[in-house]
Design a protein around this motif. Structure first.
Motif, PDB file in Angstrom:
ATOM      1  N   GLU A 119       1.392   9.416  -5.840  1.00 41.25           N
ATOM      2  CA  GLU A 119       1.802  10.796  -5.529  1.00 41.25           C
ATOM      3  C   GLU A 119       2.760  11.329  -6.597  1.00 41.25           C
ATOM      4  O   GLU A 119       2.670  12.476  -7.030  1.00 41.25           O
ATOM      5  CB  GLU A 119       2.472  10.829  -4.147  1.00 41.25           C
ATOM      6  N   GLU A 125      -9.136   9.991  -3.669  1.00 42.05           N
ATOM      7  CA  GLU A 125      -9.269   9.019  -2.570  1.00 42.05           C
ATOM      8  C   GLU A 125      -9.763   7.678  -3.102  1.00 42.05           C
ATOM      9  O   GLU A 125      -9.290   6.606  -2.677  1.00 42.05           O
ATOM     10  CB  GLU A 125     -10.224   9.537  -1.492  1.00 42.05           C
ATOM     11  N   ARG A 136      -6.885   5.968  -4.864  1.00 43.33           N
ATOM     12  CA  ARG A 136      -5.923   5.412  -3.905  1.00 43.33           C
ATOM     13  C   ARG A 136      -6.460   4.133  -3.269  1.00 43.33           C
ATOM     14  O   ARG A 136      -5.756   3.128  -3.156  1.00 43.33           O
ATOM     15  CB  ARG A 136      -5.609   6.446  -2.821  1.00 43.33           C
ATOM     16  N   ASP A 194       0.969   4.281  -2.761  1.00 40.27           N
ATOM     17  CA  ASP A 194       0.852   5.707  -2.412  1.00 40.27           C
ATOM     18  C   ASP A 194       1.971   6.519  -3.058  1.00 40.27           C
ATOM     19  O   ASP A 194       1.739   7.615  -3.592  1.00 40.27           O
ATOM     20  CB  ASP A 194       0.914   5.890  -0.891  1.00 40.27           C
ATOM     21  N   ASP A 195       3.218   5.978  -2.990  1.00 44.27           N
ATOM     22  CA  ASP A 195       4.372   6.702  -3.556  1.00 44.27           C
ATOM     23  C   ASP A 195       4.231   6.882  -5.063  1.00 44.27           C
ATOM     24  O   ASP A 195       4.479   7.956  -5.601  1.00 44.27           O
ATOM     25  CB  ASP A 195       5.668   5.948  -3.246  1.00 44.27           C
ATOM     26  N   HIS A 252      -4.912   0.372  -3.601  1.00 48.05           N
ATOM     27  CA  HIS A 252      -4.594  -0.427  -2.402  1.00 48.05           C
ATOM     28  C   HIS A 252      -5.175  -1.823  -2.549  1.00 48.05           C
ATOM     29  O   HIS A 252      -4.519  -2.831  -2.234  1.00 48.05           O
ATOM     30  CB  HIS A 252      -5.169   0.247  -1.153  1.00 48.05           C
ATOM     31  N   GLU A 284       0.828  -1.213   0.000  1.00 46.38           N
ATOM     32  CA  GLU A 284       0.000   0.000   0.000  1.00 46.38           C
ATOM     33  C   GLU A 284       0.863   1.265   0.000  1.00 46.38           C
ATOM     34  O   GLU A 284       0.549   2.247  -0.689  1.00 46.38           O
ATOM     35  CB  GLU A 284      -0.940  -0.014   1.216  1.00 46.38           C
ATOM     36  N   SER A 336      -1.855  14.590  -5.354  1.00 43.58           N
ATOM     37  CA  SER A 336      -3.113  14.602  -4.602  1.00 43.58           C
ATOM     38  C   SER A 336      -4.004  15.792  -4.949  1.00 43.58           C
ATOM     39  O   SER A 336      -5.215  15.747  -4.772  1.00 43.58           O
ATOM     40  CB  SER A 336      -2.816  14.596  -3.095  1.00 43.58           C
TER      41      SER A 336
END
Length: 784
Positions: A678, A722, A725, A674-675, A729, A670, A683
């Motif tokens: 981004e 969101e 993301r 995220d990395d 995940h 996860e 974001s």
């Protein structure tokens, strides 16, 4: 604290106090002999008070190391402790068993039980300046074998031998570097038949430069010695052989080629750490030495340690005479022999300090010619084994001892001789052959098997021949010990430990220990009559005289040599003999020293001049500052790596100690998502500006199992950042679980091959984890 004031004993006080927390204490020394001696000698105090004492030695197994590190106080050398730390963070475990517990699959084939070190709590360092300052210029490196050695080393060595200094290359002895001149480049390229030495397809430059370094800067019997067909590094600070250590970046292979020895495999660095950053990991750090006052600024700036000077028990009455300086080394060595001869005739004990094996051997030859009996202590194997006995008897009447560096020798020079140590040696040479089991091995060559281990000591080291009563008493005790413990049933280390306990004052309830101690005490009593008498004669003659034959790079190392004389209020004196051709003045002396060398033409008359004294002190200060800068640079450079090393090692330890690695791996998946998100979307970016093709390409670069992702799929499922993301995940979790199932299936297939059909079916149907797996894959019935 000055030499002979009891540093080793004092260390027990803080070590015992901090061990009461149950988190462990490390007492660090400079070599295996000192670690063992201190563990046996002063370790009996905390042992008597109910603590467990551990000892780490070079040849111990992982199980023995772990057991000893778990003790309340552990005696260990700086290099063993550092390398154990690096090995713990490199260990990969073994594929020891074929079972299907989830943690076996996902722990990197290692469990936390395989680590030998526990956490860092409190550390006391003996000879702290030697470890944290002298040795801090060289980082600890663990390397592994790389490609096979190349014949290029031999070709480069032949070429280096033919090249001439200042024509083909220049040498900077201060920086320890070499540089090829234009002539060198041209000739090297012509000889090797290449257009460019630095051509990456056939790179010769490193081989040629290392060969020249080996020729000019790494000298036999100074930087290394040869034992059999091995090049062994000599520690420049302690004069000891550094067993198992090798120079990196092909330099060791270049030295082997220079000496015509077989070249061992090249190496690649697997892990490294500087001593500064390693010891700064201890929440509480302290140390002790006789010579730290001159380095208080460095201890303060790098380690945040204050230096406190403890006054001596009795007033210091040693006389430090002014240096005698000659123009040439030949005049200096003649004067040294005259000085030794003069002192020897008066009955004074003489300790001569040299800076290399080569120097000590050359001086030994001159003393033989002059008919002066003496002992030599340097890195050569035949001398190393007798280290403790040579140093312990250096205070005898008329004794002359030549020693290569005196840092951390750990044995006091007692005027008149050390009766306890001599009694122990006498008992040791009687006991060891009876109780130590001989090493078993298959000899490849039957022509000449290796010589049997002997504990026999040179008879001249004993002050007298033992009386028949004491010999009989000792033989009876040894016979009883051999009968009770078993003939040749102990390892050498076990036998040494038991003998040490016999020769100390701890409670002796065991009958064998009691008999051996009784014999030991009687021998001591007999020897003491002679050593006390001898001591009076040595004291009246003026005590121990120390002769220095060269200034070291640091005043501390000179003070360590001087400090061997004048212990506990004994009389003594010291004098240094120097020449303007010594390395320190030749490399760091500057124009003033060069001018003096030209001005004075006489070789064997000492030079006295205030200007000279100032120039010598200035040269030594230059060296100290130069090496301080090197250590500072290494510390700052390693500090950058240290933050990375800390994070990697912390995560590794976290993974090893985790009960549920699946949750840890999903967390990593996860975080990776995220990395990537981004870096490629951001974001704050609105949905219209999302570059989904670029995002998917990057995701698939990291994980090929995400091949089903398309821009349309992501656009339809995610309305905002969101959502995107959360969906990624989910994709990351599913990819991990999919990979896990595939891996388990491969493992089961391997199991089928190993166990055979029927046996494996029985194994699988009795294993609930395997059943769950088969149910998931809908394969169980098909397989059966």
């Amino acid at each position: 604290m000055r030499t002979g004031e009891g540093k080793t004993l004092v260390a027990i006080l803080p070590a015992y106090l901090n061990a009461l927390s149950g988190k462990g204490v490390h007492v660090v020394t400079v070599n295996d002999y000192l670690a063992r001696r201190d563990c046996e000698w002063v370790g009996q105090v905390p042992r008597f008070l109910g603590l467990k004492i551990g000892l780490i030695q070079q040849n111990m197994t992982s199980e023995q190391r772990k057991e000893n590190y778990l003790c309340d106080i552990t005696y260990v050398t700086n290099s063993e402790l550092g390398f154990d730390y690096l090995r713990d963070n490199l260990a990969t475990g073994k594929l020891a068993q074929c079972h299907f517990h989830p943690n076996w699959l996902f722990s990197g084939l290692q469990s936390v039980d395989e680590l030998v070190l526990r956490g860092f709590n409190y550390c006391v360092i003996d000879e702290v300046d030697s470890i944290l300052i002298d040795e801090a210029r060289t980082p600890l490196i663990i390397s592994g074998p790389a490609e096979k050695p190349s014949d290029r080393y031999y070709k480069a060595a032949k070429m280096a031998a033919a090249f001439e200094r200042d024509i083909h290359y220049t040498v900077d002895e201060k920086q320890k570097t070499v540089l090829l001149a234009e002539q060198g480049y041209a000739d090297a390229e012509e000889i090797l038949d290449v257009k460019d030495l630095y051509d990456p397809r056939e790179q010769w430059a490193s081989y040629v430069l290392n060969a020249i370094k080996a020729k000019e800067l790494f000298l036999r019997d100074v930087n290394y010695i040869i034992r059999g067909k091995e090049v062994l590094i000599v520690d420049e600070f302690t004069g000891r052989v550094m067993q198992g250590r090798r120079w990196s970046d092909g330099l060791h292979q270049a030295v082997e080629a220079k000496e015509g020895l077989p070249i061992q495999n090249e190496t690649v660095t697997l892990a490294s750490i500087s001593y500064q950053n390693f010891f700064l990991q201890f929440p509480k750090l302290c140390g002790m030495t006789g010579t730290a006052a001159t380095e208080s600024a460095e201890f303060g700036s790098i380690y945040k340690l204050k230096v406190t000077i403890v006054p001596t028990n009795k007033p210091m009455i040693r006389k430090d005479e002014s240096d005698v300086v000659f123009r040439a080394t030949t005049g200096k060595w003649r004067a040294v022999v005259v000085e030794i001869s003069r002192m020897h005739k008066t009955g004074r004990a003489v300790l001569v300090g040299t800076t290399s094996v080569e120097q000590s051997d050359a001086l030994s030859e001159q003393l033989h010619e002059a008919g002066i009996p003496h002992e030599v202590l340097n890195a050569k194997p035949e001398n190393v084994e007798r280290e403790a006995e040579i140093v312990a008897q250096s205070g005898r009447l008329g004794a002359v001892t030549i020693a290569t560096n005196m840092a951390g020798r750990g044995t006091d020079i007692i005027l008149g001789g050390n009766p306890e140590f001599m009694a122990r040696l006498k008992l040791r040479e009687m006991l060891m052959p009876r109780v130590v089991k001989l090493a078993e091995g298959i000899f490849v060559s039957v022509k000449k098997p290796p010589p049997k281990k002997s504990w026999k000591v040179n008879e001249s080291l004993f002050p007298c021949i033992l009386s028949k009563e004491n010999i009989k008493l000792a033989e009876e005790a040894v016979q009883f010990a051999a009968k009770t413990w078993g003939q040749r049933s102990l390892t050498e280390l076990e036998a040494e430990e038991r003998l040490s306990y016999c020769c100390e004052k701890g409670p002796a309830q065991d009958e064998v220990i009691s008999k051996l101690r009784n014999a030991f005490l009687e021998i001591v009593k007999e020897y003491k009559v002679y050593t006390e008498e001898e001591r009076k004669r040595v004291v009246s003659a003026g005590g121990l005289h120390v002769v220095g034959t060269e200034r070291h790079e640091s005043r501390r190392i000179d003070n360590q040599l001087r400090g061997r004389s004048g212990r506990q209020g004994d009389p003594g004196s010291s004098r240094f003999f120097l020449s303007l051709q010594d390395n320190i003045f030749r490399i760091f002396g500057g124009d003033r020293i060069q001018g003096l060398m030209k001005a004075f033409r006489v070789e064997d008359l000492p030079i006295e001049s205030k200007m000279l004294t100032k120039a010598l002190d200035e040269a030594q200060r230059k060296v100290e500052n130069y090496f301080f800068d090197i250590r500072k640079q290494l510390f700052e450079y390693d500090d950058v790596l240290n933050s990375q090393r800390d994070r990697v090692y912390t995560e590794r330890r976290r993974a090893l100690e985790s009960d549920n690695l699946q949750s840890l791996l999903i967390e990593y998946a996860e975080l990776t998502m995220d990395d990537i998100l981004e870096a490629n979307i951001g974001s704050d970016a609105p949905k219209e500006s999302w570059d989904l093709e670029k995002l998917i390409a990057k995701l698939q670069q990291y994980c090929y199992l995400l091949s089903d992702l398309t821009p349309d799929l992501l656009a339809s499922k995610c309305s905002n950042y969101e959502d995107l993301r959360d969906y990624l995940h989910l994709c990351g979790r599913e990819a991990y679980l999919q990979k896990r199932v595939r891996f388990l299936f491969v493992c089961l297939c391997v199991c089928v091959c190993v166990h055979g059909g029927g046996g494996c079916c029985q194994f699988m149907t009795s294993n609930s984890f395997s059943l769950r797996f088969f149910q998931t894959m809908q394969l169980r019935e098909d397989y059966i």
